[in-house]
Design a protein around this motif. Structure first.
Motif, PDB file in Angstrom:
ATOM      1  N   LEU A 200       0.736  -1.198   0.120  1.00 15.69           N
ATOM      2  CA  LEU A 200       0.057   0.049   0.164  1.00 15.69           C
ATOM      3  C   LEU A 200       0.733   1.421  -0.019  1.00 15.69           C
ATOM      4  CD1 LEU A 200      -3.047   1.156   0.575  1.00 15.69           C
ATOM      5  CD2 LEU A 200      -2.149   1.195   2.753  1.00 15.69           C
ATOM      6  N   SER A 201       0.555   2.191  -0.870  1.00 14.70           N
ATOM      7  CA  SER A 201       1.342   3.375  -1.022  1.00 14.70           C
ATOM      8  C   SER A 201       0.872   4.267   0.393  1.00 14.70           C
ATOM      9  CB  SER A 201       0.971   4.027  -2.058  1.00 14.70           C
ATOM     10  OG  SER A 201       1.379   5.358  -1.912  1.00 14.70           O
ATOM     11  N   VAL A 202       1.961   4.792   0.976  1.00 13.82           N
ATOM     12  CA  VAL A 202       1.646   5.372   2.414  1.00 13.82           C
ATOM     13  C   VAL A 202       2.194   6.649   2.538  1.00 13.82           C
ATOM     14  CG1 VAL A 202       1.354   3.306   3.839  1.00 13.82           C
ATOM     15  CG2 VAL A 202       3.357   4.135   3.387  1.00 13.82           C
ATOM     16  N   SER A 203       2.304   7.515   1.028  1.00 15.45           N
ATOM     17  CA  SER A 203       3.341   8.602   1.265  1.00 15.45           C
ATOM     18  C   SER A 203       2.573   9.221  -0.130  1.00 15.45           C
ATOM     19  CB  SER A 203       4.616   8.687   1.210  1.00 15.45           C
ATOM     20  OG  SER A 203       5.229   8.126   0.188  1.00 15.45           O
ATOM     21  N   ARG A 204       2.656  10.628  -0.055  1.00 16.21           N
ATOM     22  CA  ARG A 204       2.253  11.354  -1.111  1.00 16.21           C
ATOM     23  C   ARG A 204       3.368  12.571  -1.382  1.00 16.21           C
ATOM     24  NH1 ARG A 204      -0.342   7.909  -1.680  1.00 16.21           N
ATOM     25  NH2 ARG A 204      -2.562   7.597  -2.466  1.00 16.21           N
ATOM     26  N   THR A 205       3.507  12.901  -2.428  1.00 15.29           N
ATOM     27  CA  THR A 205       4.475  14.040  -2.863  1.00 15.29           C
ATOM     28  C   THR A 205       3.723  15.146  -3.565  1.00 15.29           C
ATOM     29  OG1 THR A 205       5.045  12.976  -5.065  1.00 15.29           O
ATOM     30  CG2 THR A 205       6.527  12.696  -3.340  1.00 15.29           C
ATOM     31  N   THR A 206       2.330  14.710  -3.911  1.00 17.73           N
ATOM     32  CA  THR A 206       1.485  15.853  -4.757  1.00 17.73           C
ATOM     33  C   THR A 206       0.650  16.760  -3.927  1.00 17.73           C
ATOM     34  OG1 THR A 206      -0.092  14.147  -4.380  1.00 17.73           O
ATOM     35  CG2 THR A 206       0.946  14.061  -6.679  1.00 17.73           C
ATOM     36  N   PHE A 207       1.004  16.822  -2.521  1.00 15.75           N
ATOM     37  CA  PHE A 207       0.524  17.928  -1.565  1.00 15.75           C
ATOM     38  C   PHE A 207       1.380  17.920  -0.488  1.00 15.75           C
ATOM     39  CE2 PHE A 207      -1.852  14.157  -0.752  1.00 15.75           C
ATOM     40  CZ  PHE A 207      -2.060  14.137   0.611  1.00 15.75           C
ATOM     41  N   ASP A 208       1.335  18.879   0.273  1.00 12.48           N
ATOM     42  CA  ASP A 208       2.184  18.936   1.444  1.00 12.48           C
ATOM     43  C   ASP A 208       1.604  19.185   2.616  1.00 12.48           C
ATOM     44  OD1 ASP A 208       1.506  21.481   1.284  1.00 12.48           O
ATOM     45  OD2 ASP A 208       3.366  22.393   0.654  1.00 12.48           O
ATOM     46  N   TRP A 209       0.106  19.373   2.635  1.00 11.14           N
ATOM     47  CA  TRP A 209      -0.672  19.497   3.992  1.00 11.14           C
ATOM     48  C   TRP A 209      -0.707  17.937   4.672  1.00 11.14           C
ATOM     49  CZ3 TRP A 209      -1.449  22.177   7.818  1.00 11.14           C
ATOM     50  CH2 TRP A 209      -2.462  22.021   8.351  1.00 11.14           C
ATOM     51  N   GLY A 210       0.427  17.799   5.556  1.00 11.66           N
ATOM     52  CA  GLY A 210       0.370  16.532   5.995  1.00 11.66           C
ATOM     53  C   GLY A 210       1.598  16.468   6.912  1.00 11.66           C
ATOM     54  N   ILE A 211       1.987  15.469   7.403  1.00 14.01           N
ATOM     55  CA  ILE A 211       3.054  15.091   8.305  1.00 14.01           C
ATOM     56  C   ILE A 211       4.239  14.659   7.325  1.00 14.01           C
ATOM     57  CG2 ILE A 211       3.829  13.753  10.402  1.00 14.01           C
ATOM     58  CD1 ILE A 211       1.067  13.325  11.090  1.00 14.01           C
ATOM     59  N   PRO A 214       9.763  11.406   7.895  1.00 12.28           N
ATOM     60  CA  PRO A 214      10.979  11.657   8.583  1.00 12.28           C
ATOM     61  C   PRO A 214      12.189  11.313   7.804  1.00 12.28           C
ATOM     62  CG  PRO A 214       9.921   9.880   9.860  1.00 12.28           C
ATOM     63  CD  PRO A 214       8.985  10.292   8.643  1.00 12.28           C
ATOM     64  N   GLY A 215      13.035  12.365   7.384  1.00 10.54           N
ATOM     65  CA  GLY A 215      14.218  12.146   6.550  1.00 10.54           C
ATOM     66  C   GLY A 215      13.974  12.478   5.398  1.00 10.54           C
ATOM     67  N   ASP A 216      12.758  12.550   4.691  1.00 11.53           N
ATOM     68  CA  ASP A 216      12.344  12.796   3.385  1.00 11.53           C
ATOM     69  C   ASP A 216      11.244  13.744   3.011  1.00 11.53           C
ATOM     70  OD1 ASP A 216      12.287  12.526   0.508  1.00 11.53           O
ATOM     71  OD2 ASP A 216      12.138  10.327   0.690  1.00 11.53           O
ATOM     72  N   GLU A 217      11.553  14.768   3.261  1.00 12.36           N
ATOM     73  CA  GLU A 217      10.543  15.775   3.635  1.00 12.36           C
ATOM     74  C   GLU A 217       9.639  15.955   2.163  1.00 12.36           C
ATOM     75  OE1 GLU A 217      10.773  18.571   6.698  1.00 12.36           O
ATOM     76  OE2 GLU A 217      11.208  16.743   7.792  1.00 12.36           O
ATOM     77  N   LYS A 218       9.932  15.498   0.957  1.00 12.60           N
ATOM     78  CA  LYS A 218       9.246  15.718   0.087  1.00 12.60           C
ATOM     79  C   LYS A 218       8.097  15.141   0.057  1.00 12.60           C
ATOM     80  CE  LYS A 218      11.712  13.938  -3.395  1.00 12.60           C
ATOM     81  NZ  LYS A 218      13.023  13.293  -2.632  1.00 12.60           N
ATOM     82  N   HIS A 219       7.919  14.078   0.966  1.00 11.00           N
ATOM     83  CA  HIS A 219       6.978  13.049   1.027  1.00 11.00           C
ATOM     84  C   HIS A 219       6.187  13.745   2.336  1.00 11.00           C
ATOM     85  CE1 HIS A 219       7.774  10.127  -1.943  1.00 11.00           C
ATOM     86  NE2 HIS A 219       9.075  10.649  -1.801  1.00 11.00           N
ATOM     87  N   VAL A 220       4.716  13.500   2.173  1.00  8.92           N
ATOM     88  CA  VAL A 220       4.025  13.402   3.581  1.00  8.92           C
ATOM     89  C   VAL A 220       3.461  12.123   3.884  1.00  8.92           C
ATOM     90  CG1 VAL A 220       3.477  16.110   3.503  1.00  8.92           C
ATOM     91  CG2 VAL A 220       1.842  14.296   2.413  1.00  8.92           C
ATOM     92  N   VAL A 221       3.281  11.958   5.130  1.00  9.36           N
ATOM     93  CA  VAL A 221       2.461  10.525   5.320  1.00  9.36           C
ATOM     94  C   VAL A 221       1.121  10.717   4.924  1.00  9.36           C
ATOM     95  CG1 VAL A 221       1.838   8.921   7.116  1.00  9.36           C
ATOM     96  CG2 VAL A 221       4.041  10.317   7.308  1.00  9.36           C
TER      97      VAL A 221
END
Length: 678
Positions: A200-211, A214-221
């Motif tokens: 399951l995909s558990v991160s996103r790079t297409t928006f940033d309103w999220g947590i 850690p260590g890869d801030e392009k992604h939000v949880v």
RNA sequence: GGCGGCGUAGCUCAGUUGGUCAGAGCAUGCGGUUCAUACCCGCAGUGUCGUUGGUUCGAAUCCAACCGCCGCUACCA
């Protein structure tokens, strides 16, 4: 006597809450209160799930920061719960630092131990088909569906290894029949898992309103780990002070709507397994409230506002209706008429009037002073016995999560007391001067009411407490506990006041409307999971767990999986666009296709040519309203057969990501059929 | 299309392992009562237990087929 940890989903503040949310939360509140009476140490958690692209968009459209937006909406949540007398112990917001820190810790741990891995969402992508294909699925390197060229697409995402836990999860479900309830949901989940789980995909790079990851801030949880983990982050898991976690986890009950059972029984348990934590004891998926579309909405916004209902009828009639009318676990109908009827019949006539007439006689015959009872007759003993019986039944029903049956049982006692008055006819005793018997009867009525006040309190707390006070009893019912549901505890000499009727009768309308079509309310939680579940596209040989991005920003699993609506697509050239032959067409005939709930067969005119087109719009348009309309058709699309019906082209329509709303595209003034669209 | 479930009085539904199982509540009709918020209490129903065949001494209850409905999944040009 133990502990009882019950949760509701955390609701998504993209809009105000509707009665469906109130339903879930009221049920949780009743359960929590009931367990408090039982003497359990109770923890009742609710909250809000505040991240995601949709929130970001709404806030942007209003020109404010997301946090400012959710602050406003969440305030309305809390206001609703206050009005409904929801007695929660904590309200977790996913934007709180305590939650964010814990989510990051959870994510990091799963990453460190390899249960989350970074990968690419990648594959051969066919733009026209909006589909991903595995290498081996391609035919001559082209799309197996339309035989057009495909392109290699990749995007970075973190994935949770659902696949690694599939067998363990299945074993757990099979070994614990109570884990998923009701039974039908359990069976569905078993079948779903047996079909195979995709990571399951558990991160996103297409928006940033999220947590941030850690260590890869392009992604939000993404929502799965962010929202689901609230059930432990609220208890202080992975924080310096985790005493609540140690005391209350695992949860005794996650109460959820049936549309999100899957997330709570597959994704969440696997997250917990990966963390090495115990699983919740039970996930219960209750049914939906269905609304009379015609009454409740003019167009599609068929939202029943609970605040308005509470203001009109008060919290207890609404609470009572929700808990009594609907079989918990099944769908039920909500209507204003039904609410009024329940209130009048059960609350005003049966319960309210029982108190009123009893108090009235006490005031009239005994100056409002409750006399000491004389010797008990056989009928008295039957009444006393019924109290114990109803108490046992109520407890049993609540343990089985059948609040509707619990209330039905309590009302047996109320009904018996009304009958008791008839049988004993206190007015006759008074006339005949049978004072001792009259004392006994009046005392017994008070004693029934005292017991009823406690029994009813978890469901309609305001009413329970009100009865308690009318009976002249001190303190709070909460302090009494179910131990006080026992015959003979009312101290003679107490002062009863009649007061105004507890529930004034509500005028019932003469014109009862017939059953118009009901519309399902989406009990949105976790970014509209109901829709997500419904539209999750599965690649040919795979079964995505929750592949669809509820808000249209999906990063599918690494293997083949179609792109969800709304995902940004790669650029194309004008030449590529020119390959589409878009035409204006006029619908001449339209009819439903048998056994296809979403398909309509259309005969359309494009200049001299007439074509048959199959369109998946049956949920949104009736055939008869389409005839004569002009639409846009992709005229050079390879014909296909759908449900055995040939479709020679494709109609263009816009739809919301959840698929709930759909609109056909057409010209804004009539033009000859067959015109080119570009 | 695949898997699962459901179709019982006007309405909402109970009916364990086949033999008082043909029921409850609401609605309806009639009667009673007056303490009470046109309330409460009593009585009365109506039902081919979706259809058609089987198994059985006996089926609402087991089996098969069919019809209708729902859920999950798929499809959704």
């Amino acid at each position: 006597m133990g502990k009882y940890y019950v949760t509701t989903p955390i609701y998504y503040p993209s809009d105000k809450l509707h009665v469906g949310h109130a339903y879930t939360t009221t049920a949780a509140d009743a359960l929590a209160r009931f367990h408090k009476l039982l003497g359990d140490e109770v923890y009742f958690l609710t909250g809000s799930d505040e991240h995601g692209q949709k929130i970001q968009r709404i806030a942007a459209s209003k020109g404010i920061q997301p946090k400012e937006y959710v602050d406003r909406i969440v305030a309305t949540f809390q206001d609703l719960w206050r009005r409904l007398d929801i007695q929660y112990d904590d309200f977790i917001r996913t934007t709180e630092p305590r939650h964010q820190r814990a989510v990051q810790a959870i994510f990091k741990r799963l990453l460190d131990q390899g249960d989350i891995y970074k990968s690419k969402y990648e594959g051969w992508y066919c733009e026209p088909c909006e589909a991903f294909w595995l290498e081996r699925q391609l035919e001559d390197g082209k799309c197996p569906d339309c035989h057009r060229p495909v392109q290699w697409v990749e995007e970075e995402s973190y994935f949770l290894r659902l696949s690694a836990y599939q067998d363990r999860l299945l074993q757990h479900i099979q070994a614990h029949p109570e884990f998923i309830q009701p039974e039908s949901r359990r069976n569905e989940m078993i079948r779903f898992i047996e079909a195979g789980l995709n990571d399951l995909s558990v991160s996103r790079t297409t928006f940033d309103w999220g947590i941030p990851v850690p260590g890869d801030e392009k992604h939000v949880v993404y929502v799965w780990i962010d929202a689901l983990s609230n059930y432990i982050t609220a208890l202080g898991y992975a924080s310096a002070d985790d005493h609540l976690y140690r005391k209350f986890w695992p949860a005794d009950l996650h109460l959820v709507g049936k549309e999100i059972v899957r997330f709570h029984t597959i994704i969440w348990p696997i997250i917990l397994m990966a963390l090495g934590l115990p699983l919740p004891k039970q996930v219960f998926g209750h049914g939906w409230l269905l609304f009379d579309a015609e009454k409740m909405s003019k167009s599609r916004g068929n939202v029943v506002d609970p605040v308005a209902l509470i203001e009109e009828f008060g919290p207890d009639p609404l609470r009572y209706f929700l808990l009594r009318e609907v079989v918990f676990g099944q769908d039920g109908n909500f209507s204003r008429e039904a609410l009024i009827h329940r209130t009048n019949a059960d609350l005003a006539n049966d319960l309210g009037n029982l108190l009123y007439r009893s108090a009235s006689m006490l005031e009239r015959y005994r100056d409002g002073r409750v006399p000491a009872p004389g010797p008990a007759s056989a009928r008295d003993r039957e009444l006393m016995g019924l109290v114990g019986e109803v108490k046992r039944e109520t407890i049993a029903c609540m343990e089985r999560l059948e609040p509707h049956n619990a209330l039905a049982s309590i009302w047996r006692l109320i009904g018996r007391a009304n009958k008791y008055i008839d049988e004993e006819a206190p007015w006759a005793l008074q006339r005949q001067g049978q004072q001792e018997r009259l004392d006994t009867v009046l005392y017994n009525l008070v004693e029934v009411l005292r017991n009823v006040a406690i029994l009813v309190w978890p469901f309609i707390p305001r009413t329970g407490q009100a009865i308690w006070q009318r009976l002249g009893l001190p303190g709070e019912i909460l302090q009494q506990g179910l131990a006080a549901v026992k015959w003979g505890l009312y101290p003679p000499g107490g002062a009863v006041t009649r007061g105004e009727p507890l529930f004034p009768r509500i005028e019932e309308k003469e014109n009862q409307e017939k059953g118009e079509p009901y519309v399902t309310m989406d009990q949105a939680v976790f970014e509209k999971p109901a829709a997500a579940a419904g539209t999750a596209p599965g690649a040919t040989a795979t079964v995505p767990v929750a592949g669809a991005a509820p808000e249209g920003a999906a990063a599918p699993s690494p293997s083949a999986e179609p792109a969800p609506d709304g995902a940004p697509l790669p650029q194309i050239t004008i030449d590529e666009f020119a390959r589409l032959d878009l035409r204006l067409a006029t619908i001449e005939e339209a009819e439903a296709i048998p056994k296809a709930d979403k398909l309509l067969r259309l005969q359309v005119r494009m200049g001299p040519e007439r074509r048959q087109i199959v369109a998946g719009i049956a949920r949104h348009y009736r055939p008869e309203e389409l005839v004569g309309r002009q639409i846009v058709v992709v005229a050079n699309l390879k014909p296909a057969r759908l449900r055995g019906v040939e479709s020679q082209g494709m109609l263009l329509a816009a739809s919301t990501p959840d698929g709930e709303q759909l609109a056909i595209l057409g010209p804004d003034k009539p033009l000859p059929a067959g015109c080119k669209v570009k």
